[in-house]
Design an enzyme around this catalytic site. Structure first.
Site, short mmCIF file in Angstrom:
data_model
loop_
_atom_site.label_atom_id
_atom_site.label_comp_id
_atom_site.label_asym_id
_atom_site.label_seq_id
_atom_site.Cartn_x
_atom_site.Cartn_y
_atom_site.Cartn_z
N PHE A 97 0.85 -1.18 0.00
CA PHE A 97 0.00 0.00 0.00
C PHE A 97 0.90 1.25 0.00
O PHE A 97 2.01 1.25 0.54
CB PHE A 97 -0.91 -0.01 1.23
CG PHE A 97 -1.81 1.19 1.31
CD1 PHE A 97 -2.77 1.42 0.34
CD2 PHE A 97 -1.69 2.10 2.35
CE1 PHE A 97 -3.58 2.53 0.39
CE2 PHE A 97 -2.51 3.22 2.41
CZ PHE A 97 -3.45 3.43 1.43
N ASP A 168 6.85 -3.42 8.38
CA ASP A 168 5.48 -2.98 8.13
C ASP A 168 4.59 -4.21 8.28
O ASP A 168 4.47 -5.04 7.37
CB ASP A 168 5.34 -2.36 6.74
CG ASP A 168 3.94 -1.77 6.52
OD1 ASP A 168 3.02 -2.14 7.28
OD2 ASP A 168 3.77 -0.95 5.60
N HIS A 171 -0.29 -6.12 7.69
CA HIS A 171 -1.04 -7.31 7.26
C HIS A 171 -0.77 -8.50 8.17
O HIS A 171 -1.17 -9.61 7.81
CB HIS A 171 -0.63 -7.70 5.84
CG HIS A 171 -0.91 -6.69 4.78
ND1 HIS A 171 -0.60 -6.87 3.46
CD2 HIS A 171 -1.50 -5.47 4.86
CE1 HIS A 171 -0.96 -5.81 2.75
NE2 HIS A 171 -1.49 -4.93 3.58
N GLN A 194 -6.97 -0.15 10.59
CA GLN A 194 -7.93 0.40 9.63
C GLN A 194 -8.99 -0.67 9.34
O GLN A 194 -8.78 -1.86 9.59
CB GLN A 194 -7.13 0.86 8.40
CG GLN A 194 -7.91 1.25 7.17
CD GLN A 194 -8.09 0.09 6.23
OE1 GLN A 194 -7.41 -0.91 6.36
NE2 GLN A 194 -9.02 0.22 5.30
N LYS A 197 -8.43 -4.35 8.25
CA LYS A 197 -7.33 -5.12 8.85
C LYS A 197 -7.82 -6.23 9.77
O LYS A 197 -8.95 -6.20 10.25
CB LYS A 197 -6.38 -4.18 9.59
CG LYS A 197 -5.70 -3.16 8.66
CD LYS A 197 -4.91 -3.81 7.55
CE LYS A 197 -4.12 -2.82 6.71
NZ LYS A 197 -4.92 -1.84 5.99
N ARG A 226 6.26 15.83 24.05
CA ARG A 226 6.40 15.85 25.51
C ARG A 226 7.33 14.72 25.95
O ARG A 226 7.52 13.75 25.21
CB ARG A 226 5.03 15.66 26.17
CG ARG A 226 4.05 16.79 25.89
CD ARG A 226 2.78 16.63 26.71
NE ARG A 226 1.91 17.77 26.49
CZ ARG A 226 0.89 17.79 25.61
NH1 ARG A 226 0.61 16.72 24.89
NH2 ARG A 226 0.15 18.87 25.46
N TYR A 233 2.91 21.83 28.97
CA TYR A 233 3.30 22.71 27.86
C TYR A 233 4.81 22.79 27.71
O TYR A 233 5.37 23.86 27.58
CB TYR A 233 2.68 24.10 28.04
CG TYR A 233 1.18 24.11 27.83
CD1 TYR A 233 0.63 23.68 26.62
CD2 TYR A 233 0.32 24.52 28.83
CE1 TYR A 233 -0.74 23.66 26.42
CE2 TYR A 233 -1.05 24.52 28.64
CZ TYR A 233 -1.57 24.09 27.43
OH TYR A 233 -2.93 24.06 27.23
N ARG A 243 -2.25 10.48 19.04
CA ARG A 243 -2.64 9.46 20.01
C ARG A 243 -3.91 8.73 19.59
O ARG A 243 -4.86 9.34 19.11
CB ARG A 243 -2.85 10.12 21.38
CG ARG A 243 -1.64 10.86 21.91
CD ARG A 243 -1.90 11.47 23.28
NE ARG A 243 -2.98 12.43 23.28
CZ ARG A 243 -2.82 13.77 23.23
NH1 ARG A 243 -1.60 14.29 23.16
NH2 ARG A 243 -3.85 14.57 23.26
C1 PLP Z 1 1.07 -2.62 3.99
C2 PLP Z 1 0.39 -1.43 4.60
N1 PLP Z 1 1.13 -0.50 5.24
C3 PLP Z 1 0.59 0.58 5.81
C4 PLP Z 1 -0.77 0.78 5.77
C5 PLP Z 1 -1.31 2.05 6.34
O1 PLP Z 1 -2.20 1.86 7.36
P1 PLP Z 1 -3.35 2.96 7.65
O2 PLP Z 1 -4.38 2.81 6.58
O3 PLP Z 1 -3.85 2.56 8.99
O4 PLP Z 1 -2.70 4.29 7.65
C6 PLP Z 1 -1.59 -0.17 5.14
C7 PLP Z 1 -3.04 -0.10 5.12
O5 PLP Z 1 -3.87 0.48 4.76
C8 PLP Z 1 -1.00 -1.28 4.51
O6 PLP Z 1 -1.73 -2.18 3.85
#
Ligand code: PLP
Length: 407
Positions: A97, A168, A171, A194, A197, A226, A233, A243
């Protein structure tokens, strides 16, 4: 020969829907109300996210988890915590992605695309080694579809060249490489929650690490710079409010109770499906490497080899879909072919981008995008053995009628 293809007016193999996603019920309702009635809706006040961070990190074998707004921000903050500076190069695969590469740009660094192995859809270690320059600072392997990348080889390269590895793992919730959970093997891991997922709260993300120093940096970055013990602050580094919120934390705590069983179900069905589909000429499921002790199966990936199957990938995907099996061709182009990269439309970031992305070539990735790749979503793998048999039947039927699909 079984009846006419559904594409040509025949009866589809399947008309019943597959399991839907997300799976939720009373536990999620209870968790949401718990967060609501607590009156503590922000991460810094409540306990939902803190509890989830602890549980998620522990489940993945990492000492720390830092819950953030999504899996794009988690990558960028991980890069910033690793000390990536303007103009540094970060090696990424082109079959992923967009966020894997754009997070690098947003960290003001330069994504360098390296080809994947056609069998696994994962980044190819020798190609990584060949792409290293004096400016290379990090590698972001993606566990594509939930299959762990070749982490031993990647970590060995990183060690030789003094690079940071950020997995990453968007998945790869619950996936295992040689018995170790993804997200705990590199210096940092990045997850997404997301909507699609395998663990979801609609939006959300997590950085995992077992390095106390990197964890403290990530915590600071996601909380406006922080530091522990500092004043409200008092801001030490450029960061922001990234967050994760308490309502999401509450949902994630309830979803976390379902995760292990879902991972096991997908693993069981995915293995079965891979074995059955591999028996059809020209259908080549993603190769499961010996190092993969548990596949995350965010996607069931396969290749249609048109020369062996006897019909083009797009026609096969269309015909299988018509038989009632949700399937698509996946990423249509390697990331470097996206207009964003071709035109270097990077906004204020890396204004002197040194790479001409229109000249990049990753032949394996191109073959998968343009000619062979196909995906089925993880929710299909939450079905029964009979559901898997329907998928196999649909492919077998399309194969039987392949002469009607050939161009
Ligand atoms: C391989 C990969 N990396 C990063 C992301 C980014 O995640 P998000 O959509 O939560 O920003 C995604 C998904 O959408 C993804 O499939």
């Amino acid at each position: 020969m079984s009846g006419k293809l559904a594409l040509h007016g025949g009866t589809p193999v399947r008309t019943r829907p597959f399991p839907s996603w997300p799976v939720f019920g009373e536990p999620e309702e209870r968790a949401l109300l718990r967060a609501l009635h607590s009156g503590k809706w922000g991460k810094l006040d409540g306990s939902e996210v803190a509890t989830f961070e602890r549980r998620f990190a522990e489940y993945h074998g990492a000492r720390h988890g830092i819950g953030v707004v999504n899996g794009t921000v988690s990558l960028r903050l991980a890069l910033m915590a690793a000390g990536i500076r303007a103009g540094d190069e970060v090696i990424v695969p082109p079959y992923t992605f967009l966020a894997t590469a754009t997070a690098v740009i947003e960290a003001n660094a330069v994504p360098v695309f390296v080809d994947i192995r056609i069998e696994t859809f994962n980044i190819d270690p020798p190609a990584i080694e060949a792409a290293i320059t004096p400016r290379t600072r990090a590698i972001i392997p993606v566990h594509m579809g939930g299959l762990p990348a070749d982490m031993d080889a990647i970590m060995a390269i990183a060690e030789r060249h003094g690079l940071t590895v950020i997995e990453d793992a968007a998945h790869a919730h619950g996936a295992e490489y040689k018995g170790r959970r993804c997200g705990s093997i590199g210096h940092l891991g990045s997850f997404s929650f997301q909507s699609t997922k395998n663990l979801s709260s609609g939006e959300g993300g997590m950085i995992t690490t077992s390095d106390d120093d990197l964890a403290a940096k990530c915590r600071s970055l996601h909380n406006c710079g922080r530091v522990a013990g500092g004043l409200w602050y008092e801001h030490h580094v450029i960061g922001g409010n990234y967050r994760l919120g308490e309502f999401q934390g509450a949902i994630l705590n309830a979803q976390m109770d379902r995760l292990e069983e879902q991972v096991r179900t997908r693993e069981r069905n995915g293995r079965y499906l891979a074995e059955k589909l591999a028996a059809i000429p020209g259908i080549v499921p993603q190769e499961r490497t010996a190092d993969c002790t548990r596949h995350g199966y965010h996607l069931f990936l396969l290749r249609v080899d048109p020369a062996v199957f006897g019909a083009p990938r797009d026609a096969v995907v269309k015909a299988v879909a018509a038989e009632g099996i949700p399937i698509c061709g996946g990423y249509a182009v390697p990331l470097y072919r996206q207009p964003l990269f071709v035109n270097r439309a990077f906004g204020p970031f890396i204004p002197q981008a040194p790479v001409d992305y229109s000249r990049v070539r990753c032949p394996n990735c191109e073959q998968i995008c343009f000619e062979q790749g196909a995906w089925m979503e993880q929710r299909l793998l939450l079905g029964t053995r009979e559901d898997m048999d329907d998928i196999v039947r649909a492919f077998a039927k399309v194969y039987e009628h392949r002469d009607q699909l050939a161009v």
